[in-house]
Design a protein around this motif. Sequence first.
Motif, PDB file in Angstrom:
ATOM      1  N   CYS A  10       0.949  -1.073  -0.021  1.00 13.95           N
ATOM      2  CA  CYS A  10       0.011  -0.074  -0.021  1.00 13.95           C
ATOM      3  C   CYS A  10       0.924   1.209  -0.147  1.00 13.95           C
ATOM      4  CB  CYS A  10      -0.864  -0.064   1.334  1.00 13.95           C
ATOM      5  SG  CYS A  10      -0.156   0.136   2.932  1.00 13.95           S
ATOM      6  N   GLY A  11       0.232   2.378  -0.175  1.00  8.73           N
ATOM      7  CA  GLY A  11       1.035   3.328  -0.079  1.00  8.73           C
ATOM      8  C   GLY A  11       0.407   4.766  -0.578  1.00  8.73           C
ATOM      9  N   LEU A  12       1.198   5.699  -0.907  1.00  2.00           N
ATOM     10  CA  LEU A  12       0.850   7.018  -1.329  1.00  2.00           C
ATOM     11  C   LEU A  12       1.607   7.796  -2.336  1.00  2.00           C
ATOM     12  CD1 LEU A  12      -0.508   9.707  -0.069  1.00  2.00           C
ATOM     13  CD2 LEU A  12       1.728  10.167   0.897  1.00  2.00           C
ATOM     14  N   ARG A  13       0.877   8.212  -3.201  1.00  2.00           N
ATOM     15  CA  ARG A  13       1.471   9.182  -4.451  1.00  2.00           C
ATOM     16  C   ARG A  13       1.490  10.465  -4.254  1.00  2.00           C
ATOM     17  NH1 ARG A  13       0.244  11.485  -9.470  1.00  2.00           N
ATOM     18  NH2 ARG A  13       1.446  10.891 -11.258  1.00  2.00           N
ATOM     19  N   LEU A  14       2.488  11.010  -3.777  1.00  2.00           N
ATOM     20  CA  LEU A  14       2.462  12.512  -3.429  1.00  2.00           C
ATOM     21  C   LEU A  14       2.612  13.380  -4.806  1.00  2.00           C
ATOM     22  CD1 LEU A  14       6.014  13.702  -2.159  1.00  2.00           C
ATOM     23  CD2 LEU A  14       5.513  11.043  -2.643  1.00  2.00           C
ATOM     24  N   LEU A  29       3.248  14.270   2.388  1.00  2.00           N
ATOM     25  CA  LEU A  29       3.761  12.790   2.831  1.00  2.00           C
ATOM     26  C   LEU A  29       4.376  13.103   4.325  1.00  2.00           C
ATOM     27  CD1 LEU A  29       5.574  10.379   2.267  1.00  2.00           C
ATOM     28  CD2 LEU A  29       7.425  11.957   1.812  1.00  2.00           C
ATOM     29  N   VAL A  30       4.531  14.119   4.879  1.00  2.00           N
ATOM     30  CA  VAL A  30       4.988  14.298   6.417  1.00  2.00           C
ATOM     31  C   VAL A  30       3.606  13.952   7.207  1.00  2.00           C
ATOM     32  CG1 VAL A  30       5.688  15.748   8.173  1.00  2.00           C
ATOM     33  CG2 VAL A  30       6.745  15.816   5.936  1.00  2.00           C
ATOM     34  N   ARG A  31       2.381  14.416   6.627  1.00  2.00           N
ATOM     35  CA  ARG A  31       1.428  14.341   7.600  1.00  2.00           C
ATOM     36  C   ARG A  31       0.838  12.918   7.314  1.00  2.00           C
ATOM     37  NH1 ARG A  31      -2.330  20.114   6.436  1.00  2.00           N
ATOM     38  NH2 ARG A  31      -0.822  21.423   7.691  1.00  2.00           N
ATOM     39  N   VAL A  37       2.189   6.677  11.965  1.00  3.53           N
ATOM     40  CA  VAL A  37       2.970   6.307  13.143  1.00  3.53           C
ATOM     41  C   VAL A  37       1.979   6.686  14.509  1.00  3.53           C
ATOM     42  CG1 VAL A  37       4.776   7.247  14.780  1.00  3.53           C
ATOM     43  CG2 VAL A  37       5.007   6.940  12.198  1.00  3.53           C
ATOM     44  N   THR A  38       1.168   7.442  14.439  1.00  5.11           N
ATOM     45  CA  THR A  38       0.215   7.886  15.638  1.00  5.11           C
ATOM     46  C   THR A  38      -0.765   6.629  15.675  1.00  5.11           C
ATOM     47  OG1 THR A  38       0.390  10.294  15.344  1.00  5.11           O
ATOM     48  CG2 THR A  38      -1.224   9.542  16.346  1.00  5.11           C
TER      49      THR A  38
END
Length: 294
Positions: A10-14, A29-31, A37-38
């Motif tokens: 899974c992942g994210l395309r920034l 990406l940071v958020r 993590v949270t």
Amino acid sequence: VDAGDAAPYCGLRLKSLELPTRARGVRTLVRFVEGLVTRGGVPDGFVTTLPKVTSVDQVEAMVVLLATLESELGLPDRRLRFEIQVETPQSILGTDGTALVARMIGAADGRCTALHYGTYDYSAYAGITAGDQSLEHPVADHAKAVMQAAVAGTGVRLSDGSTNVLPVGNNLAVGWALHHRLVTRALHRGYYQGWDLHAAQLPTRFAATFGFYREGFADAAARLLDYSRLRTGAVADEPATARALADFVLRGLDCGAFSSAETRQATGLDQVALAGLAHRPPARPAPQPSERRV
């Protein structure tokens, strides 16, 4: 993820790290990673896609960004990885005449997991008119051939692009026929992954993949059997080709095109022996097709 039945990746395309979208891409990406993590941590198989890369500098910047995130959030070193989406000719050929995509893999410092070809952005940047933009265009074949040479021996995967001709409504038969042909074409060229834009493309993805391995199984198995028993058959295969044959059979097992028992009977080799011949680490036995869930 918590239930244990999520997809393995899974992942994210920034957004691109080009100047107009750089701040937004970094912020997203940071958020996103902070949120993971949270809420319990970064899942296994998480990977970020970096699009529209135009320079090695952007890959180096991505490495710094991910390393900083790991340090700030207490993540293990190299926990965050990324894929490079090749959507611009600048990624393939630099102004100095070098293949920048090969340098990008080195600049990723072991974090790059795959290269993805972006059909329509790349074609448009190369000046191809909309009606001629296709995975089969010579421009696309050239770009993917360079990408394929760049990833060879690195462990970085290669992914074909997408087709925007969708199998929907009155276009169902046409869309399915085109997609099936394009997936089969890609498999014959060594591109074992690809982008699908619509759920209706999954049936032809599965059908083309199963068909590719079923059609090639008898020949591959016979050649492996001859090779493993040190006898000369219709083809005198060298070790490098035997490795490719074993990898072909293992990929077919991975997707459920044939069973472990069928493979053992036809090749004389079990999965451990096949993995050794293909220079792969041994894997757990592949489930039978009836055990797989779609």
